[in-house]
Scaffold this motif. Structure first.
Motif, PDB file in Angstrom:
ATOM      1  N   SER A 147       0.835  -1.201   0.000  1.00 53.84           N
ATOM      2  CA  SER A 147       0.000   0.000   0.000  1.00 53.84           C
ATOM      3  C   SER A 147       0.870   1.252   0.000  1.00 53.84           C
ATOM      4  O   SER A 147       1.925   1.304   0.641  1.00 53.84           O
ATOM      5  CB  SER A 147      -0.914   0.013   1.231  1.00 53.84           C
ATOM      6  OG  SER A 147      -1.629   1.220   1.316  1.00 53.84           O
ATOM      7  N   GLY A 178      -4.290   2.740   3.967  1.00 51.91           N
ATOM      8  CA  GLY A 178      -4.470   1.451   3.311  1.00 51.91           C
ATOM      9  C   GLY A 178      -3.840   0.318   4.104  1.00 51.91           C
ATOM     10  O   GLY A 178      -4.437  -0.759   4.266  1.00 51.91           O
ATOM     11  N   SER A 179      -2.650   0.550   4.620  1.00 54.93           N
ATOM     12  CA  SER A 179      -1.973  -0.475   5.425  1.00 54.93           C
ATOM     13  C   SER A 179      -2.732  -0.750   6.713  1.00 54.93           C
ATOM     14  O   SER A 179      -2.936  -1.911   7.097  1.00 54.93           O
ATOM     15  CB  SER A 179      -0.543  -0.024   5.744  1.00 54.93           C
ATOM     16  OG  SER A 179       0.222   0.105   4.572  1.00 54.93           O
ATOM     17  N   VAL A 230      -7.733  -1.534  -1.797  1.00 53.79           N
ATOM     18  CA  VAL A 230      -6.385  -1.035  -1.483  1.00 53.79           C
ATOM     19  C   VAL A 230      -5.407  -1.456  -2.574  1.00 53.79           C
ATOM     20  O   VAL A 230      -4.547  -0.671  -2.999  1.00 53.79           O
ATOM     21  CB  VAL A 230      -5.917  -1.563  -0.106  1.00 53.79           C
ATOM     22  CG1 VAL A 230      -4.466  -1.177   0.147  1.00 53.79           C
ATOM     23  CG2 VAL A 230      -6.810  -1.012   1.000  1.00 53.79           C
ATOM     24  N   HIS A 231      -5.555  -2.688  -3.052  1.00 52.02           N
ATOM     25  CA  HIS A 231      -4.662  -3.174  -4.107  1.00 52.02           C
ATOM     26  C   HIS A 231      -4.952  -2.480  -5.437  1.00 52.02           C
ATOM     27  O   HIS A 231      -4.023  -2.080  -6.153  1.00 52.02           O
ATOM     28  CB  HIS A 231      -4.836  -4.684  -4.260  1.00 52.02           C
ATOM     29  CG  HIS A 231      -3.923  -5.303  -5.281  1.00 52.02           C
ATOM     30  ND1 HIS A 231      -4.295  -5.489  -6.605  1.00 52.02           N
ATOM     31  CD2 HIS A 231      -2.649  -5.754  -5.188  1.00 52.02           C
ATOM     32  CE1 HIS A 231      -3.297  -6.045  -7.260  1.00 52.02           C
ATOM     33  NE2 HIS A 231      -2.285  -6.211  -6.437  1.00 52.02           N
ATOM     34  N   LYS A 233      -3.727   1.398  -5.357  1.00 47.40           N
ATOM     35  CA  LYS A 233      -2.432   1.775  -4.783  1.00 47.40           C
ATOM     36  C   LYS A 233      -1.654   2.709  -5.706  1.00 47.40           C
ATOM     37  O   LYS A 233      -1.011   3.654  -5.241  1.00 47.40           O
ATOM     38  CB  LYS A 233      -1.611   0.525  -4.464  1.00 47.40           C
ATOM     39  CG  LYS A 233      -1.219  -0.307  -5.682  1.00 47.40           C
ATOM     40  CD  LYS A 233      -0.355  -1.494  -5.262  1.00 47.40           C
ATOM     41  CE  LYS A 233       0.063  -2.302  -6.490  1.00 47.40           C
ATOM     42  NZ  LYS A 233       0.945  -3.431  -6.113  1.00 47.40           N
TER      43      LYS A 233
END
Length: 382
Positions: free
Chosen positions: A303, A308-309, A364-365, A368
């Motif tokens: 991320s 996101g993380s 999130v993926h 990114k």
């Protein structure tokens, strides 16, 4: 249209494949648990739920997750708390617990969705520190309150299992948020009452009996001294015997088919896999869970922003805790509690929450690179 097609192509294929594998295994397990009973054919509902919930999962994956970790997080959290309070006063009582709202033929358990909303709000709070050490008053107390409020309401339902999920995810997210070691030790000390309960059980049983509800006390007694009362430890003993009887490749299902395993299609679904598919079936299940969590952590690492993380790690912690407790309680490592096995146990609300969680992880993926580009240009790229 081409814009969304490009986003669909960015979906994380390994995560989708693992999810498909879990759904196939879960559907087969539910079929094995209910075949020949009055719930025969229940697995068809699992398939229907999976297909129906696939759409909102993909929709969330295509939307920028920063929408959900922004102001919308507080709106969703407020709606979730309102639903929990609504359940408290008007919910449907099933087996002595008031956790569900009936919507047509669907029983919605709001606490499953509130878990996600809590993670979203926490992401919003933690990202404001930009990775700097968390402060006690300004950061830790508000974050703790975000978890404590829904956990307290859920305990009133009563639903100890879901309340424990809130308690388990909090330290995971705070650790990711860069909590000070001293504060982490203070937070860990809050688990000391668990040891106190065990000590009090042997030191002064009468006091403990006055502090806990009868069903909670019974579960502790079964966990600490399973041989003391065969009737109370009946569920755990049968579960361990069933899993052990599966040996390498499983058997016809003596314990499951004869009704020795309560709620075999829901909370005790792991016993079905252990008995009917043996060590091989259990290993396949654990491998799929490992791959799912591994892939989630990989996405968190890749991320391009902290939110996101934090989001992916919080959701991974939520799923991992449920997996550990559900399997652990059926092999004698954990006390019995009401926690479903993600993607495997039958249940519409839990499946909906888990698939929405995967949708957020996929988002999130997918986004990114957009997030990184927005950071480089100082603008907003969607």
């Amino acid at each position: 249209m081409m814009f969304y097609i490009r986003k669909l192509k960015k979906l994380d294929k390994p995560t989708l494949l693992v999810l498909l594998g879990l759904m196939i295994l879960g559907t087969v397990a539910v079929d094995q648990a209910t075949s020949g009973t009055n719930l025969d054919g229940l697995y068809m509902y699992s398939i229907v739920f999976f297909v129906l919930f696939l759409l909102p999962m993909l929709l969330i994956a295509l939307l920028d997750y920063s929408i959900f970790t922004g102001a919308a997080a507080y709106i969703l959290y407020g709606i979730g708390l309102a639903l929990l309070l609504f359940v408290m006063f008007t919910g449907e009582n099933i087996n002595g617990a008031v956790r569900w709202i009936r919507i047509g033929g669907f029983q919605l358990q709001p606490s499953e969705l509130v878990k996600i909303a809590t993670v979203l709000v926490t992401c919003n709070l933690l990202q404001k520190r930009s990775g700097n050490k968390l402060r006690f008053l300004q950061d830790l107390l508000p974050t703790g309150a975000v978890f404590l409020v829904p956990a307290f309401i859920v305990m009133k339902q009563p639903d100890l299992g879901t309340a424990l999920v809130f308690a388990a995810v909090l330290p995971v997210m705070l650790w990711m948020g860069n909590i000070r070691l001293l504060h982490m030790l203070l937070l860990a000390s809050m688990a000391l009452p668990v040891g106190g309960v065990c000590w009090l059980y042997f030191a002064n049983y009468d006091i403990l009996a006055n502090l806990l509800k009868p069903h909670q006390l019974s579960r502790i007694e079964t966990f600490l001294e399973p041989g003391l009362d065969p009737d109370k430890s009946w569920h755990v003993n049968n579960a361990m015997n069933a899993i052990g009887s599966g040996q390498m490749s499983g058997n016809s299902g003596f314990y499951v088919d004869r009704g020795y395993i309560p709620y075999a299609y829901s909370d005790s679904i792991y016993v079905v896999i252990g008995e009917k598919f043996g060590f091989i079936g259990s290993s396949v299940l654990l491998l799929l869970f490992y791959l799912l969590i591994f892939r989630m952590l990989f996405i968190a690492r890749e991320s391009r922003d902290l939110a996101g993380s934090y989001l992916v790690v919080g959701l991974a912690g939520m799923l991992l805790f449920q997996i550990f407790v559900n399997i652990g309680m059926h092999i004698g490592l954990m006390p019995l509690t009401g926690i479903s096995l993600p993607f495997i146990s039958y249940g519409g609300s839990s499946l909906l929450a888990n698939m929405l969680s995967i949708g957020l992880v996929l988002s999130v993926h997918v986004h990114k690179d957009d997030i990184a580009m927005a950071a480089d240009t100082g603008g907003n790229v969607r």
